[in-house]
Design an enzyme around this catalytic site. Structure first.
Site, PDB file in Angstrom:
ATOM      1  N   LEU A 117     -40.736   3.698   9.917  1.00 50.77           N
ATOM      2  CA  LEU A 117     -40.773   4.679   8.827  1.00 50.77           C
ATOM      3  C   LEU A 117     -39.480   5.484   8.721  1.00 50.77           C
ATOM      4  CD1 LEU A 117     -44.432   6.044   9.177  1.00 50.77           C
ATOM      5  CD2 LEU A 117     -43.592   4.068   7.888  1.00 50.77           C
ATOM      6  N   HIS A 157     -40.418   6.253   3.081  1.00 50.90           N
ATOM      7  CA  HIS A 157     -41.868   6.176   3.316  1.00 50.90           C
ATOM      8  C   HIS A 157     -42.479   7.585   3.335  1.00 50.90           C
ATOM      9  CE1 HIS A 157     -40.337   2.555   5.674  1.00 50.90           C
ATOM     10  NE2 HIS A 157     -41.149   1.983   4.792  1.00 50.90           N
TER      11      HIS A 157
HETATM   12  P1  AMP Z   1     -41.796  -1.280   3.361  1.00 56.14           P
HETATM   13  O1  AMP Z   1     -42.184  -0.643   4.652  1.00 56.14           O
HETATM   14  O2  AMP Z   1     -40.348  -1.625   3.284  1.00 56.14           O
HETATM   15  O3  AMP Z   1     -42.714  -2.393   2.960  1.00 56.14           O
HETATM   16  O4  AMP Z   1     -41.991  -0.146   2.254  1.00 56.14           O
HETATM   17  C1  AMP Z   1     -43.227   0.505   2.083  1.00 56.14           C
HETATM   18  C2  AMP Z   1     -43.172   1.310   0.820  1.00 56.14           C
HETATM   19  O5  AMP Z   1     -42.123   2.273   0.908  1.00 56.14           O
HETATM   20  C3  AMP Z   1     -42.860   0.459  -0.422  1.00 56.14           C
HETATM   21  O6  AMP Z   1     -43.630   0.928  -1.507  1.00 56.14           O
HETATM   22  C4  AMP Z   1     -41.397   0.711  -0.625  1.00 56.14           C
HETATM   23  O7  AMP Z   1     -40.986   0.556  -1.975  1.00 56.14           O
HETATM   24  C5  AMP Z   1     -41.282   2.161  -0.212  1.00 56.14           C
HETATM   25  N1  AMP Z   1     -39.889   2.472   0.133  1.00 56.14           N
HETATM   26  C6  AMP Z   1     -39.077   1.799   0.965  1.00 56.14           C
HETATM   27  N2  AMP Z   1     -37.844   2.339   0.993  1.00 56.14           N
HETATM   28  C7  AMP Z   1     -37.881   3.392   0.142  1.00 56.14           C
HETATM   29  C8  AMP Z   1     -36.919   4.362  -0.286  1.00 56.14           C
HETATM   30  N3  AMP Z   1     -35.664   4.361   0.172  1.00 56.14           N
HETATM   31  N4  AMP Z   1     -37.311   5.292  -1.186  1.00 56.14           N
HETATM   32  C9  AMP Z   1     -38.587   5.301  -1.660  1.00 56.14           C
HETATM   33  N5  AMP Z   1     -39.533   4.420  -1.303  1.00 56.14           N
HETATM   34  C10 AMP Z   1     -39.194   3.481  -0.413  1.00 56.14           C
END
Ligand code: AMP
Length: 282
Positions: free
Chosen positions: A35, A39
């Site tokens: 995270l 996140h």
């Molecule tokens: P992940 O753990 O990469 O699957 O991401 C989980 C959620 O967090 C997804 O909805 C991503 O789009 C969101 N997320 C990842 N990186 C960012 C970021 N830099 N800004 C906003 N949301 C993010």
């Protein structure tokens, strides 16, 4: 409320059932862990808007089309639990692969059109894996609101389409990309960048800003906009563009004559690390 960690589906269902009976709304943030502030911004928003905040951490094997990427994906549960809890998470769901995909599993969700291009084209099977796991998690968690990041813009559109097409009874909320001070979009994969690569990776943001500025100044030719964006990225040693596009935010189809709203999309390899980013132009 103290953070509760559950690994098994029946334990998750018990908490969900109790919350529903008490008339509580459920906010859900699906993640793959490691995270970061991106996140946490989703978790904080869920905390403000809903009564029970559920976060899942599941490195979904079926959405990885590259075994090395899956194996080297960062995992840090103790730290994640601390961060999630501080951001307002009530329940952390951390299933094993066998819990989500028991032997004999054979049902998949496919969003056909929106996945033809960009990430879908370069990572065959990726969105089938995403849609399948998100559908299953939605059924298990039964959220009133689910939170996603615009950083993965195509993913957010694919999930939105699935919610609409399959009639999931929930609201999807897509929140802005959280960036590091230099502009690099936060990502668990940024950990793999060397200090030099990290400096170069900031340029992706500069390229998106350049594209946005051109559109705001009424540039209408896709080719001209992309040429200028490409020139910015080319300054970075070791950067390899996988795609760069100006698309319609709804259909994700390229726009030959650019109009607003538009969405700029890019995927670039910096050294061994694959980075994606995007920017809305309203
Ligand atoms: P992940 O753990 O990469 O699957 O991401 C989980 C959620 O967090 C997804 O909805 C991503 O789009 C969101 N997320 C990842 N990186 C960012 C970021 N830099 N800004 C906003 N949301 C993010």
């Amino acid at each position: 409320m103290k953070l509760k960690i559950v690994r098994r589906i029946p334990d998750l269902r018990r908490v969900v059932r109790r919350a529903k009976r008490a008339g509580k709304t459920i906010g859900f943030v699906p993640t793959m862990g490691a995270l970061h502030e991106g996140h946490l911004s989703l978790i904080r928003c869920a905390r403000k808007e809903t009564d029970l905040v559920v976060v899942s951490i599941f490195v979904n094997p079926i959405q990885f089309n590259n075994r090395t990427d899956l194996r080297s994906y960062p995992r840090a549960l103790a730290r994640d639990a601390r961060l999630a809890s501080a951001a307002g998470c009530d329940l952390l769901f951390v299933p094993s692969a066998g819990e989500i995909y028991p032997p004999g599993f054979q049902t998949f969700v496919e969003v056909t059109q929106l996945t033809r291009r960009w990430e879908g084209k370069l990572r065959p099977g990726h969105f089938r894996g995403v849609a399948t796991v998100v559908a299953k998690l939605f059924n298990l968690v039964q959220p009133d609101v689910a939170y996603f990041g615009l950083k993965d813009a195509q993913q957010a559109r694919v999930v939105g389409q699935m919610v609409r097409d399959l009639g999931f009874d929930l609201r999807l909320k897509v929140l802005p990309t959280v960036r590091e001070p230099g502009g690099l979009a936060m990502s668990s994969r940024n950990q793999r960048l060397s200090p030099d690569e990290r400096r170069g990776a900031k340029t992706l943001f500069e390229s998106l800003q350049e594209g946005k500025q051109l559109i705001k100044w009424n540039s209408r030719r896709e080719s001209g906009i992309l040429r200028r964006m490409r020139a910015v990225i080319r300054k970075v040693p070791g950067a390899r563009i996988e795609y760069l596009a100006v698309v319609d935010p709804e259909t994700l189809e390229p726009m030959r004559r650019v109009k607003r709203p538009a969405l700029l999309l890019l995927a670039v390899r910096v050294g061994k690390t694959r980075l994606i980013d995007c920017m809305e132009v309203r």
